[in-house]
Design an enzyme around this catalytic site. Structure first.
Site, short mmCIF file in Angstrom:
data_model
loop_
_atom_site.label_atom_id
_atom_site.label_comp_id
_atom_site.label_asym_id
_atom_site.label_seq_id
_atom_site.Cartn_x
_atom_site.Cartn_y
_atom_site.Cartn_z
N LYS A 1 -9.32 -0.53 1.00
CA LYS A 1 -10.44 -0.38 0.05
C LYS A 1 -11.72 0.13 0.70
O LYS A 1 -12.76 -0.56 0.71
CB LYS A 1 -10.73 -1.72 -0.65
CG LYS A 1 -9.55 -2.29 -1.43
CD LYS A 1 -9.96 -3.53 -2.21
CE LYS A 1 -8.83 -4.14 -3.00
NZ LYS A 1 -7.80 -4.82 -2.19
N ARG B 1 3.81 -13.03 -3.82
CA ARG B 1 4.47 -14.33 -3.69
C ARG B 1 5.78 -14.50 -4.45
O ARG B 1 6.67 -15.19 -3.93
CB ARG B 1 3.46 -15.43 -4.02
CG ARG B 1 2.42 -15.56 -2.90
CD ARG B 1 1.17 -16.25 -3.36
NE ARG B 1 0.43 -15.44 -4.30
CZ ARG B 1 -0.70 -15.83 -4.90
NH1 ARG B 1 -1.20 -17.01 -4.63
NH2 ARG B 1 -1.33 -15.02 -5.74
N ASP C 1 -18.03 3.52 1.89
CA ASP C 1 -19.11 3.79 2.86
C ASP C 1 -19.68 5.17 2.55
O ASP C 1 -19.32 5.75 1.52
CB ASP C 1 -18.54 3.70 4.30
CG ASP C 1 -19.58 3.28 5.32
OD1 ASP C 1 -20.73 3.80 5.27
OD2 ASP C 1 -19.27 2.45 6.19
N LYS D 1 3.01 -3.27 1.02
CA LYS D 1 1.55 -3.19 1.05
C LYS D 1 1.04 -4.02 2.21
O LYS D 1 1.40 -5.19 2.35
CB LYS D 1 0.95 -3.72 -0.26
CG LYS D 1 -0.59 -3.70 -0.24
CD LYS D 1 -1.17 -4.00 -1.62
CE LYS D 1 -1.47 -5.45 -1.86
NZ LYS D 1 -2.63 -5.98 -1.15
N ASP E 1 -3.86 -1.10 2.14
CA ASP E 1 -4.85 -1.53 1.14
C ASP E 1 -6.13 -1.98 1.84
O ASP E 1 -6.36 -3.17 2.04
CB ASP E 1 -4.20 -2.69 0.34
CG ASP E 1 -5.10 -3.29 -0.71
OD1 ASP E 1 -6.10 -2.66 -1.09
OD2 ASP E 1 -4.78 -4.41 -1.16
N THR F 1 -10.80 -7.23 -10.17
CA THR F 1 -10.51 -8.15 -11.28
C THR F 1 -11.23 -9.49 -11.08
O THR F 1 -11.33 -10.28 -12.00
CB THR F 1 -9.00 -8.38 -11.44
OG1 THR F 1 -8.45 -8.61 -10.15
CG2 THR F 1 -8.33 -7.19 -12.08
O1 C5P Z 1 1.17 -12.83 -4.48
P1 C5P Z 1 0.71 -11.91 -5.57
O2 C5P Z 1 1.85 -11.25 -6.33
O3 C5P Z 1 -0.31 -12.54 -6.49
O4 C5P Z 1 -0.02 -10.73 -4.78
C1 C5P Z 1 -0.69 -9.69 -5.43
C2 C5P Z 1 -1.32 -8.77 -4.41
O5 C5P Z 1 -2.11 -7.82 -5.11
C3 C5P Z 1 -2.22 -9.46 -3.40
O6 C5P Z 1 -2.14 -8.71 -2.19
C4 C5P Z 1 -3.59 -9.33 -4.03
O7 C5P Z 1 -4.61 -9.34 -3.09
C5 C5P Z 1 -3.48 -7.95 -4.70
N1 C5P Z 1 -4.38 -7.74 -5.82
C6 C5P Z 1 -4.41 -8.54 -6.95
N2 C5P Z 1 -5.28 -8.28 -7.98
C7 C5P Z 1 -6.11 -7.24 -7.90
C8 C5P Z 1 -6.10 -6.41 -6.79
C9 C5P Z 1 -5.21 -6.69 -5.76
O8 C5P Z 1 -3.64 -9.49 -7.04
N3 C5P Z 1 -6.90 -6.98 -8.90
#
Ligand code: C5P
Length: 232
Positions: free
Chosen positions: A61, A211, A64, A32, A59, A119
């Site tokens: 999003k 992460r 418009d 992603k 990603d 979220t």
């Molecule tokens: O590092 P981590 O596993 O928390 O990353 C989750 C990814 O998913 C990040 O790129 C974050 O921006 C994205 N994301 C999220 N929650 C959402 C939508 C997107 O954690 N509701």
């Protein structure tokens, strides 16, 4: 559509992401690319990662007027990404225009999914600031149905919502779910998290994991663990 693990490559430069992906010698994970990397490194980063053999979820999003989204999606489609997204709040007309823009001459197109409510938006703020006076779960499911009506393939949602989305929109409506952590791992700034095993049980189609893989001492081992727990 088969289950897969998507690695959220939240790096701020081309050098960092290429050095990270170079660790993967045997498998080519689905990655992603978000706004930070795309705005910093430009469309070239997409071409480069595609050329390394990875599938890409871009990603960005989009949200418009329909004509602008249609034209922007047309550009993304030509970049040959595999998945992209938009805000369902842009209306069904905007989502239909997005599909039109994405569809290539041969009829193929990337998977298109919708963000329902972020979220980070609480029910209270949605009610008071956005004047949407409904329970947030109802809004999420309604926006998911709008996405389905417009012809989209699925939504981004919490793994905990994936079963309800499938019940509401059908089992073939794709759920792409972030917020995944290993049972013995740090949760960081995420609040409602699920393990890869649990996400599989609930029925997520794709999990987005950042992460726990990118910051692991051995990212390849962490990715493999994630795949074996989620895909089996
Ligand atoms: O590092 P981590 O596993 O928390 O990353 C989750 C990814 O998913 C990040 O790129 C974050 O921006 C994205 N994301 C999220 N929650 C959402 C939508 C997107 O954690 N509701």
């Amino acid at each position: 559509m088969g289950r897969d693990v998507i690695i959220a490559c939240d790096f701020s430069s081309k050098e960092e992401v290429i050095s990270f992906l170079s660790k993967f010698k045997e498998e080519k994970p689905f990655v992603k690319i978000g706004m930070e990397l795309f705005y910093a490194a430009g469309p070239e980063i997409v071409k480069e990662i595609k050329a390394m053999g990875h599938k890409i979820f871009l990603d960005l999003k989009l949200h418009d007027i329909p004509n602008t989204v249609m034209k922007a999606m047309n550009v993304l489609s030509r970049l040959d990404v595999d998945m992209c997204n938009l805000h369902a709040a842009g209306t069904i007309a905007m989502m239909e225009a997005a599909i039109k823009g994405l569809t290539r001459e041969d009829g193929t197109r990337p998977i298109l999914i919708a963000v329902t409510q972020l979220t980070s938006t609480s029910e209270e703020r949605m009610n008071e600031e956005l004047l949407i006076n409904k329970p947030i779960d109802e809004v999420v499911m309604h926006y998911a149905m709008n996405a389905k009506k417009a012809g989209l393939d699925g939504v981004v949602c919490s793994p905990l919502e994936a079963a309800k989305v499938h019940d509401t929109c059908g089992s073939d409506f794709v759920t792409v779910t972030p917020g995944v952590r290993f049972a013995d791992g740090d949760i960081g700034d995420q609040v409602r998290v699920t393990t890869p095993v649990k996400a599989r049980e609930i029925g997520s189609d794709y999990i987005v994991v950042g992460r726990p893989i990118t910051q692991a001492d051995d990212p390849v081992a962490a990715y493999r663990r994630c795949v074996s727990e989620f895909v089996g």
